[in-house]
Design an enzyme around this catalytic site. Sequence first.
Site, mmCIF file in Angstrom:
data_model
loop_
_atom_site.group_PDB
_atom_site.id
_atom_site.type_symbol
_atom_site.label_atom_id
_atom_site.label_comp_id
_atom_site.label_asym_id
_atom_site.label_seq_id
_atom_site.Cartn_x
_atom_site.Cartn_y
_atom_site.Cartn_z
ATOM 1 N N ASP A 156 -5.004 -1.859 -9.288
ATOM 2 C CA ASP A 156 -4.562 -0.174 -9.350
ATOM 3 C C ASP A 156 -3.963 0.268 -10.677
ATOM 4 O O ASP A 156 -3.401 -0.455 -11.184
ATOM 5 C CB ASP A 156 -3.635 0.173 -8.014
ATOM 6 N N ASP A 180 -9.792 -1.109 -1.661
ATOM 7 C CA ASP A 180 -8.570 -1.196 -0.751
ATOM 8 C C ASP A 180 -8.805 -0.070 0.190
ATOM 9 O O ASP A 180 -9.841 0.559 0.385
ATOM 10 C CB ASP A 180 -7.430 -0.620 -1.899
ATOM 11 N N LYS A 195 -12.532 -4.847 -6.412
ATOM 12 C CA LYS A 195 -11.633 -4.734 -5.381
ATOM 13 C C LYS A 195 -11.432 -3.385 -4.521
ATOM 14 O O LYS A 195 -11.239 -2.347 -5.402
ATOM 15 C CB LYS A 195 -10.395 -5.461 -5.708
ATOM 16 N N ARG A 215 -10.211 -9.210 2.924
ATOM 17 C CA ARG A 215 -8.877 -9.417 3.093
ATOM 18 C C ARG A 215 -8.540 -9.644 4.520
ATOM 19 O O ARG A 215 -8.866 -8.603 5.190
ATOM 20 C CB ARG A 215 -7.856 -8.383 2.364
ATOM 21 N N ASP A 264 -0.403 -7.660 2.232
ATOM 22 C CA ASP A 264 -0.264 -8.282 0.941
ATOM 23 C C ASP A 264 0.661 -9.415 0.953
ATOM 24 O O ASP A 264 1.739 -9.366 1.747
ATOM 25 C CB ASP A 264 0.361 -7.374 -0.037
#
Length: 503
Positions: free
Chosen positions: A72, A150, A148, A206, A210
């Site tokens: 990001d 999110d 990636k 995922r 995190d």
Amino acid sequence: MARIHSTAATATAIIAGVSAINNGLAVTPPMGWNNWNAFGCDVSEELLLTTSDQILGLGLRDLGYDYVVLDDCWQDVNGRDKNGKLQPELSKFPNGLRSISDHLHSQGFKYGMYSSAGEMTCARFAGSLDHEVDDANSFAEWGVDMLKYDSCYHMGRVGTPSVSFNRFKTMSDALRATGSNILLNLCNWGEDLVHTWGMSISNSWRVTGDIYDSFTRPDDLCGCNQVSPGDVNCIAPGTHCSVLFIVNKVAPFADRSIPGGWSDLDMLEVGQGGMTDEEYKAHFALWAGLKSPLFLGNDLRDMPAKAFTIINNPAIIALSQDPHGRSMTRVRRDTDVAKDEWGVGETHVWAGHLQNGDQAVIMVNFGGQDADMEVSLAEIFIPFGPGGAAPHNKFDWAVHDLWAHRMPESTAESVLAAPSVAERAALLKKANWYNATEIPYAQGLRDEDPRLFGEKVGVVKAGGVLKQKVKSHAATVLRLRRIAKDGEKFKGKSIDRVAKDEL
Ligand SMILES: *[C@@H]1O[C@H](CO)[C@@H](O)[C@H](O)[C@H]1NC(C)=O
């Protein structure tokens, strides 16, 4: 016998056949580096290119770490341009993004980028929700090889598997429509049972909030941590998830990973400084054995020698890149174990089949004291039949320690201190270090390259029990190799190589 051969046949079918997304990518878990864990929003062209030089010079690209991923905060703070296109922040990326991807490609790397299936990204830059086609086209124009993706600021489009599935599928379809083959890494932190549908539209998903740089410490920000660590429906996944939390979360569905689609345990923390050497070794081996994508997360330009000797151990990486392509699963969990400083006490045994018939075993101690751990062959081979029914139980097995040939710290120090790429390459060559560009792991494993097999440290007799003293907050990482019986044709070779009628 029948079981062994039908399992081998299934494995072949999986490898020759298709994952659901079927884009030919991530046949083994992807490997690389992502800036987030060490740098967060502090990104720039200089960071990416000095890091790619370092990955190359340290021999890490040739061990398989070939994706360089910009996370990001790459976007212009003013949002989209007048045509509705995402644009990079020029003070960070003065030459634009295409020049970065060209540079990375010229070094043999693949280029990864980041966005969110929301109105904003997690750091509150413009997100891709309802802009999927435009943004997929931008990524393709920039030469991006991996996204990636999110899940921050999803505008409430969450709460059931189909709502989340459709939100992410829009980007998956848009990427495919560009004609560029872009690996898709979903990052919705395990919400809405992503382990049941992620493989249909992405190459990895995922499974938790995190990671943070702790082996066992529970933290409220990693949702459900205190309440029900094994709950696959955990909501508010958050951040600050420990290594222990993440492996407990994935344990009930570790078997969902398949070639082309993998449960993502998040980027690595090795080298960041919050864990001990033994904890980092255990973290790295678990991520390899459980087939997580292996993305380094530390500053590679300023790395402790010990961290380097963890991430560059080819015998461990070979577990990750084994052609069989299935995660180790947990065959044993004991909770009657001395507690550590966080009140945590448990030990696990993870086991998994490898392409050549070897069996990987990780015995990990999350407790506060050294433990005498035991696991029977019957348990280790439980996927081939419970109750000791697995034919494997009838053979003797050599036990190989996969950390035995870890690069000496002094060698690592010389490599890290070497003033030029040529001198580094010479030192790596002298150390006879593994180079997967030269010898892919599948070939090295087939040819029994000793660099991939650690050191034989013992034997477990047929029907016997594997015993290891495992230090507190550490793991023993083993490869069990079947010992041929007298008169067998292929002495010392693995079980799948022995003539059927001899089993
Ligand atoms: C690994 O092998 C490739 C192919 O032979 C070679 O180009 C590369 O320089 C080698 N890497 C290192 C670090 O020696």
